[in-house]
Structure formats: C-alpha cells, structure tokens
Design a protein around this motif. Sequence first.
Motif, mmCIF file in Angstrom:
data_model
loop_
_atom_site.group_PDB
_atom_site.id
_atom_site.type_symbol
_atom_site.label_atom_id
_atom_site.label_comp_id
_atom_site.label_asym_id
_atom_site.label_seq_id
_atom_site.Cartn_x
_atom_site.Cartn_y
_atom_site.Cartn_z
ATOM 1 N N CYS A 17 0.584 -1.428 0.136
ATOM 2 C CA CYS A 17 -0.092 0.027 -0.037
ATOM 3 C C CYS A 17 0.866 1.143 0.094
ATOM 4 N N ARG A 44 5.497 -6.416 7.799
ATOM 5 C CA ARG A 44 4.450 -6.689 6.822
ATOM 6 C C ARG A 44 3.475 -5.609 6.885
ATOM 7 N N TYR A 45 3.478 -4.569 7.597
ATOM 8 C CA TYR A 45 2.207 -3.801 7.813
ATOM 9 C C TYR A 45 2.054 -2.930 6.413
ATOM 10 N N GLY A 46 0.961 -3.203 5.774
ATOM 11 C CA GLY A 46 0.706 -2.444 4.572
ATOM 12 C C GLY A 46 1.019 -3.644 3.238
ATOM 13 N N LEU A 47 1.216 -4.680 3.808
ATOM 14 C CA LEU A 47 1.342 -5.702 2.545
ATOM 15 C C LEU A 47 -0.003 -6.402 2.573
ATOM 16 N N ILE A 48 -0.693 -6.439 1.402
ATOM 17 C CA ILE A 48 -1.887 -7.197 1.513
ATOM 18 C C ILE A 48 -1.628 -8.786 1.428
ATOM 19 N N ALA A 49 -2.123 -9.272 2.777
ATOM 20 C CA ALA A 49 -1.654 -10.396 2.899
ATOM 21 C C ALA A 49 -2.215 -11.592 2.262
#
Lengths: 473, 481
Positions: free
Chosen positions: A71, A188-193
Amino acid sequence: MTDLCSLTLKEAIEFAKKDGAQPLLEAFQKRATALNPKINAFLRFGAAPINKREIPGLLQGVPVSIKDNICIDGREVTCASKILAGHVPPYNATVIEKLKSAGATLFGQCNMDEFAFGSSCETSAFGACRNPWDLERVPGGSSGGSAASVAADMTLAALGSDTGGSIRQPAALCGVVGVKPTYGRVSRYGLIAFGSSFDQIGPITKTVEDAAILMNILCGHDPKDSTSSPERVPDFTQSLKRDLKGLRIGLPKEYFIEGIDPEIEKSVRAAADLYKKLGAEIKSISLPHTEHSVAVYYIVAVAEASSNLGRFDGVEYGLRVPTKDLREMYFETRDQGFGQEAKRRILLGTFVLSAGYYEAYYLKGQKVRTLIRQDFEKAFKEVDVILSPTSPTAAFKIGEKVADPIAMYLSDIFTIPANLAGIPAMSVPCGFTSGGLPIGMQLMARPFDESAMLRAAYAFEQETGIYKKKPKL
Amino acid sequence: MNYEPVIGLEVHVQLKTWSKLFCSCSTEFGAEGNSHTCPVCLGWPGSLPVLNEAALKLGIRVGLALNCKVAERLKFDRKNYFYPDLPKAYQISQFDMPVNGKGELLIETKTADGKMIERKIGITRAHLEEDAGKLLHEGITDGSLVDYNRGGIPLLEIVSEPDLRSPQEAYDYLTALKAILQYVEVSDCDMEKGSLRCDANVSVRPVGQEKFGTKVEIKNLNSFKMVQKAIQYEIERQTEAIEGGETIVQETRLWDDGKGTTFSMRSKEEAHDYRYFPEPDLVPFTLSLELVKSIEATLPELPMARAKRFIKEFGIPEYDAYVLVQEKKLAEYFEACVREGAGAKTASNWIQTELLAMLNAKNIAIEDCPVASKEFAGLLKLVEAGTVSGKTAKDVLQEMAATGKAADVIVKEKGLTQVSDTGLIEKAVEKAIAANPVAVAEFKAGKQKALGALVGAIMKETQGKANPKIVNEILQKKLQG
C-alpha cells in the motif's frame, strides 16, 4: 553518456549525488514507456519531477518500484485483481515509509500474479507479464513484474513479496538477485496478505550489493506488526566484504532430484566447485522432510489465504456487483472479482479449515511444518549456508503450465521450504541455459543470518560477473 | 413426569478501555458514525492488529475475580464468517487457549419456597474478542448502512457451566456477575448501551436423569428480566413439546419481548462453520506471573465478601446485606453512613426504602445522590435520638435533596423538633380523650383500632411533632387508668 537505466542502484546513487535524480527519472520514464507495452511489468508507473537537486537520505531520490500488493498512500493498489481495481489506500505500508524517508522516488507499481497466487505472473487480471530474456516466456511469479522490470532496466530495483518463492523464483527466471528475509525481519504492515505466517517483503535488484543497500533500509522492528522481530539489524553492506574462508556450505541431496533440468543442476554444482576454490567448505547434507513441503504449503498457506481474502466482499472497498440482496452481492462480487486461481485457493483453504477436516489437513500440515523447520535446525548445526537450485527449470513458455496447476505448484518446490521454516533465502544468477535463459541458485541461512548468505552471494557474483550480462531488448 | 431445566449463560461484556482491542481508535459511545475508525478496525487490506495491553489486563482482572485459572500461555484465533458488520470477514477471538480458564461464581439465590441459599456456579472460560460494527436500517430504503465505531471494541465473553437450574438462578447469577464486574471496574455493564449482552442456553430433562436434554440457544435478550422471562417461556415450551411426544431440535431462537415468546432463527444445520484457526498476525505469548500477581494485588473486596463482612461487622440481616452489596456505590454509601455514626440497621432500612425510593423517583444513580452520606447519617442520627419522628424525617430528606441543607438546619429552621415534653403531651392526650368519647368507648369495648383516631387527634394538636412513642405510653395509661 552511459545509459543511465543500466546503472546499478549503487551507481545510480553516486550519479544522483552529483547530478541529482531527475535525469534518472527521465531516463526510466522514457525506457518504461517504450518497453512496458511489450513486457507489461508495470501496472502503473511515473513520478512527479524532482525540483530539488539534493534529496536527503541514502537513496538520493533514485527510482524504486513496488509490487502492486504493497500500500502506498493515495495510489491505487490492486494485487492485480479486478476485485480491488480502483482501491486507493489511505496509508503507507511501513516499507514505503522507510523507503520514502531514505529518499527513494516511488516509480512503478509492478504486475504480479493475482493476490500473489502463481509462479508465472499469468494469473494477473491485467494481462501476463513477459520475461525480458524471451518475450514468449514467463518471468516467474508471483513478483514477476518486479523481477522483469529490474531485468529489463525499467527500474533500478523493486520490492517483491515472497510467500512460497515469489521473490526468488522470478529473480531466478529473470536473471536478477532476489532476497526473502527471515520471517519477522521486515514489517508486513501494508502488505496485502496472502499467507500471513509466510509472507515477507524483500528486494529484487541487479546486484547483491544493491540488495544489501535495500535490506539496510527495509529491515527492523515495527510496532505495527506483532510478528516483526526486535532482532538487531546489522549493516548488510559491511558483511559482504569478508572472504569465504571457513564458511561451510551444504548441498541438500533432496534438492537434486529427478525432474530438475540437467543444465540447472550442472550450473549449481559448478557454483559449489567455485565456492570450494574461494575457500568455503562444501558438505553434503540431508533435509529429509523436503518432499512434503509443497503439500504442506498448499494446505497451510491457502487456509490463511482463504481467511485473508474474506474481506473482499463488496461491502467497504473494491468491486461491488449491485444485486437485490446481501447473499447475492457476496456471490456475484466474488465470482466476478476473483480469477480462477484465486477461487481455487479460496476453495481449497476453506475446505482444509472446515469442521471434520481441520485435524486431518491444517493441523497435520502444521505438524509437518514443524518437522521441516527442525530439518533446517539440524542442518545448520553442520553448515552456515545451504546451496540449491532456485527453480527446477528455467523460464517456461507462457501458457505451458496454465492448465496443469500441479506442475505450476512444483516450480516452487525448492523455494517453499524456507517459507515453511521462516529462514532467510535468496536467489542469485549463476549461469545460463544453452538456450540463453538465466539460471538462479538459491542460498539459505539461519534465521536472522542474512549476512552469511549475502556474503556468499556477493563473493560468487564478484568472481563470475554474471550480472553484467543483459537481455537484448 | 417432572422436568428440570439446565441453563448456561454466555455473557459478553465490553471492557472499559480508552482504545480498541487491536488499534488506537477511541471506544467512545455515541460518536458520529464511523468517526472512530482506522485501517485496522475497518479491516482494510494490509492492516495488522496489535493487542491492547490494557484490555488484556482488564480481562485478567475479571478472570481473577471469578477465580478462573489464568492462562500461562495464550493465543488468538480467527472466527470466520461473512456479515457486513464484520469488516475482515473474521472476528479475532480466542478458541482453545483463552486468557481465563475454569472458575466459579458464588451466588445468593432464593429457592421456590423463599429460602435464601448460596450456590456455586462454574465458569467454563472467559476469553477476549473484538466487537463487530452495527448495521443501520432505519430510514434507509435502498440498502443498509454500517457504523464501524463499535467494531474492534474489546469484549470479554464469560461462559458459565450449565449449572443454573431456574430462571431465578439465572437472574441472580447475572446480578452477581454484574456486581463483580462493577466492583473490579472493568465495564459499565450498561445493557441499554450494549456494554453487557447475554445469550442463554436452555434444555430440560426428567428429574433424576443425568444426561442433558437437547439445548436451545436464545438470543436478543436485552435485560436481566428478559433473560428470566425467556428462560421461563423456553422451559415451558420444551416441557410441553416433550410431553406431547415431540423431539427438541438444537437451534438458535430469538426472544420476542412484545409477544413474550421465542421463535426459531436458525437450525443446527444452518449454523456457521466458523473455521477457527490460529490468528497468524498475533503470535502466541506467555503471560508473566508477575503481571498476574500485580493485577491480583489491586483487586478490591468483592460483593460476596463484603456482604459477609456487613453481616458480621454490622449485624444487619443477610438479605439486606446482599441487596446493599449488589451495587458497589450503594454499599459504599451504606458503610459511610455507619462510619458517620448512624446505626447500621437504621441506615440499611432507610437506604433501601426512603433513599432508593427518592432516587428512583428522580431517576438518578446513587453516585449522583444529592444527599451526601455524611448528611444522610446526620438525618438518621436525629431519628435515632428521637429529635424528629420518622414521618417528619421523610419530609426533611426531600428538603435536604432540594436545598442541599443539613438535616439539623432544616429541623431548626422549620421548628420540626419532636415534642417529648410529657406535660405538653399529657395535655394534648386529655384534650383528645375529651373530644372523642365514641372512640374511647370503642377502645374500652376491645376495639384496638379505635386508638388510631385518638393518636391522629393528638398529632393534629401537636402539629405532628409529638413523639409517637411517648404519646402511645401516655394514652394507654390514661385510657386504662
């Protein structure tokens, strides 16, 4: 004047220090405009002109590209899926914050397999990405756009994400360097899981040193990600320079199996010989549970994926197919929004978590995952780095494996174990097939010991100079 | 055949934290729609949860107050289902490693024949989870709106063992649980605002049978009274059905308070398969013993212990003690009155009757009582000393509430001091006897009631200020003499 696009990240930073980043941006804008219609590496690209000559930070304003599942505040992000088309996140991923404060200019947003489901970049809802070395072939996946854009000199470096090999396999197929850090190393904050317990963001670059430069920026604890590690981050560029004396490198016998392209096996074994010459010790090792990796991965990762993708329901963001009632809205939105492979994995993941099947699949899978992790723990008592092929084959033809999902899944057979174990792993170019396609070798290391594998990769790269060879475009 | 009900309750209580369970959004009630939201509680792609430590601590506090075994190691799980108020399509909850394991709650309850008994109700578990948002349908013709302000607010789900055996017990369990939650200051427990919610599991079985009957879950219970009524209805419905040869089906039923009945919402077959699995975004972690101990050290005296102390220390009746301790502030008010010198029995009686009646009439809570405990004790002391009559004191209380003046000031200003001068009273008695020959004759003929008319006349003569005890004594003496 040398072609600015062919510079490494390190060289580009030096250039920008003298002449500013604007000439670089213009050169990349021009090259991407010319090449993207052929390669389709970027879903979007372009950057506002830089007025200031001096950009604070390590990266001096040079352009870096981002896989389209990370993101960026105010920019569309799609995961190459119709269901998210038009979605504009209101916040930056932590890695984006870090890149920005290091002075990067965000350039392209890279094509990928839809929601990172794939090993060929063919499942993108916005058209397949192509391999710069042979436009009839796939760049690998899921970070195919990231790897192809770096290989084609359309960007200096790119971020990818790796759940089962999605950074390393395309890096191998495109002849570039790709690093999957230890699970927990990069926020991983902001990585679409996709698979939350596997996903890691990492750099795809032209050289090992470029990867180390980006690793220094990306790694570190993030309070916004509870799975991120407080482990100290060393200066990875410093660890490159040490020689290989005393380094113990293991060759796992389970990674040299039937079905692997003989040219690839030969190339990786040659690399082992070279390492011996450089002072490393080569040992044969065993990782006995390797054969179960793909099966376990396609249970646990898809279970997490099925849950992670539940939120794409037409309620808050992305596609909504207007219908009379709620159930129909869910059905129609998800039916029209998701592609084949996404649907396959959602169904599979939903099934393995269902009442009555959970123990037999998900729970059993987690137990085998532990065994695979223990394999590595044992192996790393004997060796410092493990060497293997990254992918059993070089880049395959577009369409070749689309109808055979199992064959497609097996192209991640060597990369998946590192994700199951959470250990760091990377792919480095190690040669070419007789047909002129790049071959990559994989180096794996102990948790948080990226330095060891980067050091081994750097020594090999400097000795062979393979990275200097470029695709003809 | 006689049937007995088997009842278990699931209580959801909102924990009183400033911010939500997994993000820093405010938990304020009644704010503008979706104003307390962020990418995390809206479940936007890429966002990740981070556990609010304050909520964890409140959860542990409840566990300790309910004698639960607090977990050494805990994890969170995902409960997957689709609904528009659930933005991630899963709720982060706790499945097999809840923060609080088995515990128990002692309750004081009344048996069918009115006897007070103590019952130990088992607590199965109490786990943390996030609340969902709220759907809004009113005034919207083409669809629904969702307000996510509530989404992500920390909840503690407290599950009881199926140990309750009557609607009354269920009611008393809820009352006791609410009292504990208020004592340990973890929640507002306001059912109207939804900060306390309850579902009931009810089955019936022939008396003497060990095996449980098929249970039915009842939802949409918005007050303790409703819980009691719905359980009563459900027991009757199930008993009738079984006696009529029907089989009870496992299902979820909704309470219709207007009709006073329950109706089927969904059957077992239609129930969700929640596909629980460990939440990979929050790693399992170990609770330090020091943390648990430090929370335990701050637990206040709990209602049951306080009631027992009141009985022992102040000698008030058992029933009075349990009523007083149900509300922490009320118990504190009572105790303060006694500490200010009021007699415990007088204080207990007056608080439960006059004070509560006044507060209820004004619709205010004890903590907002316009008469401070010290002032109220002052009034009670006047009553006990015989300075004012009970009747006068009631008026004085109203005056105190209205003006904020102390009891003795009002009594002095208005000249309400009770007349205990026997000479004055004797004159009034003689006057009354002389003026009411009929009543006197009736009394002498054995009609005790006739005394009332004479007392009334005496009180009228003394403007209500005569000490009734002395009036009675003198009157009896004169009539018999």
